[in-house]
Motif scaffolding. Structure first.
Motif, PDB file in Angstrom:
ATOM      1  N   ALA A 122       0.829  -1.206   0.000  1.00 19.07           N
ATOM      2  CA  ALA A 122       0.000   0.000   0.000  1.00 19.07           C
ATOM      3  C   ALA A 122       0.864   1.256   0.000  1.00 19.07           C
ATOM      4  N   GLU A 123       1.923   1.269   0.812  1.00 12.20           N
ATOM      5  CA  GLU A 123       2.826   2.429   0.849  1.00 12.20           C
ATOM      6  C   GLU A 123       3.452   2.650  -0.529  1.00 12.20           C
ATOM      7  N   ARG A 124       3.901   1.557  -1.138  1.00 12.36           N
ATOM      8  CA  ARG A 124       4.532   1.675  -2.464  1.00 12.36           C
ATOM      9  C   ARG A 124       3.514   2.154  -3.495  1.00 12.36           C
ATOM     10  N   ALA A 125       2.306   1.614  -3.408  1.00 15.31           N
ATOM     11  CA  ALA A 125       1.260   1.989  -4.373  1.00 15.31           C
ATOM     12  C   ALA A 125       0.944   3.475  -4.249  1.00 15.31           C
ATOM     13  N   ALA A 126       0.824   3.969  -3.029  1.00 13.54           N
ATOM     14  CA  ALA A 126       0.508   5.390  -2.811  1.00 13.54           C
ATOM     15  C   ALA A 126       1.625   6.254  -3.383  1.00 13.54           C
ATOM     16  N   LYS A 127       2.858   5.827  -3.141  1.00 18.78           N
ATOM     17  CA  LYS A 127       4.015   6.599  -3.657  1.00 18.78           C
ATOM     18  C   LYS A 127       4.010   6.609  -5.167  1.00 18.78           C
ATOM     19  N   SER A 128       3.832   5.420  -5.762  1.00 26.94           N
ATOM     20  CA  SER A 128       3.925   5.414  -7.224  1.00 26.94           C
ATOM     21  C   SER A 128       2.716   6.078  -7.861  1.00 26.94           C
ATOM     22  N   ALA A 129       1.630   6.213  -7.127  1.00 28.85           N
ATOM     23  CA  ALA A 129       0.485   6.970  -7.664  1.00 28.85           C
ATOM     24  C   ALA A 129       0.697   8.466  -7.493  1.00 28.85           C
ATOM     25  N   GLY A 130       1.783   8.848  -6.843  1.00 32.27           N
ATOM     26  CA  GLY A 130       2.100  10.269  -6.669  1.00 32.27           C
ATOM     27  C   GLY A 130       1.335  10.937  -5.546  1.00 32.27           C
TER      28      GLY A 130
END
Ligand code: NDP
Ligand code: PMR
Length: 397
Positions: A122-130
């Protein structure tokens, strides 16, 4: 040419309210009859809310918005707020949930609590979604464990955040499973996760929603067309059918009771569709029991066919290859993850979508309309029965 004709019929069917579609398709295609905050506006808050806010500030250690401008949001009733809305989205680590989290966070008006089973993903997804750090917080939630749901609720309450909107979005789909798998509590996984985990979560967070002083507080449970047998998609076998719910009443443990709600043989695709019927019935039962007393808006939706999401991860490779073009070019029911996220974000935040008890859909121009649920998905007696059995299964009754 034949393909064009099919495409035209399906296109119209997908984009019309189900009732209209049904009446124009009665003789049937495929032989199917389709009948964070900067400030609080204390002027409209109780002294309890003020005390709570002081307590919340003391608790808050992460993700406080310090740069976003204060937001003035005016509800149709004229109520105003000067703080960000606080929304929990389950399953926000991918697909619709992530796209919705991104859409809401980009407005600067929302703080999104991403309630996810895989914290790092989830943390990675939020980051890559900007997504900006001050607009979201990831919290652990595994809906396939009732204890995890209770722990999430304890953690959330301890965080001191208000709760303005809860979005029950997470789901699993096991179309190729030959045998049932089970939650930590021994309940068939699809219904256990998609329906019962969310049922317990919503019930335990209802008081927090009630206490919200936000202009419009909402509980949204994501539904689907495939649980509605008044549509062509809902008539693709295996069809959703809760029957007399003997399996659900038996606890869906696959031992002394069936793993299926209707008591039949296990079928992963049907279990998913049944779980969606439970989601849509639960939304309506919440509406009947609590809307008038609490002013909470209860809603469900079909966001469109988001054919590229992780939902189909367990399907055979050929399906995953052909499903997106099939939905794009044949049924025209396809919607991108980004567009679906905007749709769900509307149901979370649009001041014009405050009507309660509604199952929202969108037409081909991406305009929202109130759709008609199937007979079973709008059956009042079934909704009450699902509620009562579910209360027992999750330990609330
Ligand atoms: P995804 O698989 O992309 O998203 C599902 C999310 O649910 C993921 O974040 C997943 O976590 C999470 N999840 C699964 N199991 C659990 C669990 N035990 N605890 C917590 N989270 C869990 O699918 P979609 O985005 O497509 O689905 C989102 C919703 O949209 C579902 O309710 C689905 O029924 C509905 N829907 C989807 C349609 C479509 O066409 N895709 C059409 C109609 C409705 P993780 O990332 O860790 O796997
Ligand atoms: Mg479906 C009107 C056309 C339409 C729409 C909007 C959907 C949505 N589907 C349509 C038609 C058809 N589908 C037809 C005619 C067929 C037979 C070829 C078909 C088949 C099909 C399969 C095998 N469709 C599927 C599957 C799945 O495994 C998906 C599913 O049922 O997941 C539960 C699915 C879906 N079709 C949809 C949507 C939105 C889904 C998946 C997601 C969901 O309901 O959550």
């Amino acid at each position: 040419m034949a393909l064009q004709a099919t495409s035209f019929s399906l296109h119209n069917l997908v984009n019309l309210p189900a009732k209209t579609a049904g009446s124009s398709m009665d003789s049937g295609l495929f032989g199917v009859s389709l009948s964070d905050h900067r400030k609080l506006d204390f002027t409209s808050s109780s002294s309890r809310t003020k005390m709570e806010f002081t307590r919340r500030r003391a608790f808050r250690t992460q993700a406080v918005a310090t740069t976003a401008p204060a937001v003035i949001w005016t509800a149709p009733e004229g109520k105003k707020t000067l703080r960000k809305g606080s929304v929990i989205i389950t399953g926000a680590s991918s697909g619709l949930g992530l796209a919705t989290a991104k859409a809401l966070s980009e407005t600067g008006k929302w703080h999104v609590i991403m309630a996810c089973r895989d914290f790092l993903k989830a943390e990675r997804a939020a980051k890559s979604a900007g997504m900006s750090k001050e607009n979201y917080t990831v919290m652990h939630l595994d809906l396939s464990s009732l204890e995890s749901v209770r722990q999430f609720v304890r953690n959330f309450k301890q965080s001191g955040r208000p709760l303005d909107v809860l979005v029950c979005n997470a789901a699993v789909y096991q179309p190729t499973a030959k045998e049932p798998t089970f939650t930590a509590d021994g309940i068939e996984l699809s219904v256990g996760t998609n329906h019962l985990g969310h049922f317990l979560l919503s019930r335990l967070l209802l008081d927090d929603l009630k206490q919200s002083d936000y202009p419009s507080k909402r509980l949204i449970i994501v539904g689907s067309i495939t649980g509605n047998t008044n549509t062509l998609a809902g008539n693709v076998p295996p069809k959703a059918n809760l029957g007399d719910m003997r399996g659900l009443a038996g606890g869906l443990n696959g031992l002394n009771s069936s793993a299926m709600i209707d008591g039949g043989d296990f079928d992963g695709a049907k279990a998913y569709k049944d779980s969606k019927v439970c989601n849509m019935l639960t939304m309506q039962e919440f509406h009947r029991r609590y809307h008038e007393e609490t002013g909470i808006t209860f809603a469900s939706l079909y966001p469109g066919c988001i054919a590229t999401t992780g939902l189909f991860r367990e399907h055979i490779p050929l399906f995953r290859l052909l499903f997106p073009p099939f939905q794009k070019f044949i049924t025209k029911g396809y919607v991108s993850e980004e567009e679906s996220g905007k749709r769900l974000a509307q149901v979370v935040s649009d001041p014009s979508l405050t009507k309660s008890g509604v199952y929202w859909s969108w037409n081909k121009d991406s305009a929202s309309f109130e759709n008609q649920l199937s007979e079973e998905a709008s059956d009042v007696a079934k909704a009450r029965k699902v509620w009562e059995i579910s209360e027992k299964l999750v330990g609330l009754a």
